[in-house]
Design an enzyme around this catalytic site. Structure first.
Site, PDB file in Angstrom:
ATOM      1  N   ASP A  12       0.849  -1.188   0.000  1.00  0.00           N
ATOM      2  CA  ASP A  12       0.000   0.000   0.000  1.00  0.00           C
ATOM      3  C   ASP A  12       0.888   1.243   0.000  1.00  0.00           C
ATOM      4  OD1 ASP A  12      -2.288   1.659   0.365  1.00  0.00           O
ATOM      5  OD2 ASP A  12      -1.998   1.597   2.535  1.00  0.00           O
ATOM      6  N   ASP A  14      -0.363   5.018   0.970  1.00  0.00           N
ATOM      7  CA  ASP A  14      -0.629   5.993   2.038  1.00  0.00           C
ATOM      8  C   ASP A  14      -0.651   5.307   3.402  1.00  0.00           C
ATOM      9  OD1 ASP A  14      -0.977   8.073   0.122  1.00  0.00           O
ATOM     10  OD2 ASP A  14      -2.950   7.244  -0.322  1.00  0.00           O
TER      11      ASP A  14
END
Length: 200
Positions: A12, A14
């Site tokens: 991922d 953020d």
């Protein structure tokens, strides 16, 4: 003896590579200095706008205006150790690494800035490894390193094992014994990959 396939790791962006939470708090306090804010150690729940909205309904829209503004995603600081870890991971034998990230529904600035952030911080070769999706459950992989504690979508049983990356909003959560957590990029992410490799 059959040759084992590579381990595919989805990472991922953020909260895992880019410090969304610190950037959001700094941006909110700069833009709305008179408004109440949520210190990082008091953040609970994945969606910041929900927690701010619980403080006062109009704050949900105000905090959203920060992360929807031009320059927000582009100027996020890297999470400590993230860039070196991703480069090392990408150089590991029989390991495929992809950046798997969900853009905002209000995507005007977010999408282009995510690409530019990756190019500026990791180089053009990693731009080729970006997967943008609103549903991570349909992406094939062996591991997903993500700070969102509950990832749902079309596939009830995704192909990947979800490794919860510790972030201010999830550090208080107790995981069941079957779930694994990565405390930071100083934690043993290599061991997680090798244990997954051994199970393939």
């Amino acid at each position: 003896m059959a040759v084992k396939r590579p381990v595919r790791v989805l990472v991922d962006m953020d909260g895992v590579l880019a410090d969304f939470e610190s950037g959001l708090l700094q941006g909110f306090r700069r833009r709305f200095p008179e408004e109440p804010h949520v210190p990082l150690e008091q953040r609970r729940g994945f969606l910041a706008n929900e927690q701010y909205g619980a403080l006062r309904p109009d704050l949900a829209e105000k905090v959203a205006s920060v992360y929807e503004s031009p320059g927000f995603f582009l100027n996020l600081e890297p999470i400590p150790g993230a860039l070196d870890a991703l480069r090392e991971m990408n150089d590991m034998k029989d390991t495929e690494v992809f950046i798997c990230t969900t853009p905002l529904l209000k995507y005007d600035h977010c999408v282009g800035e995510k690409y530019r952030w990756v190019e500026q911080n990791l180089g053009p070769e990693f731009v080729e490894r970006i997967i943008l999706t609103r549903d991570k459950t349909v992406v094939m992989g062996d591991l997903l390193i993500d700070d969102k504690d509950n990832i749902q979508g079309l596939e009830e049983t995704p192909s990947w094992e979800h490794i919860l990356f510790t972030c201010c909003h999830n550090q208080h959560l107790a995981l069941p014994p079957t779930r694994r957590r990565l405390l930071s990029w100083s934690d043993n992410w290599r061991g997680i990959i090798e244990s997954k490799r051994a199970s393939l």
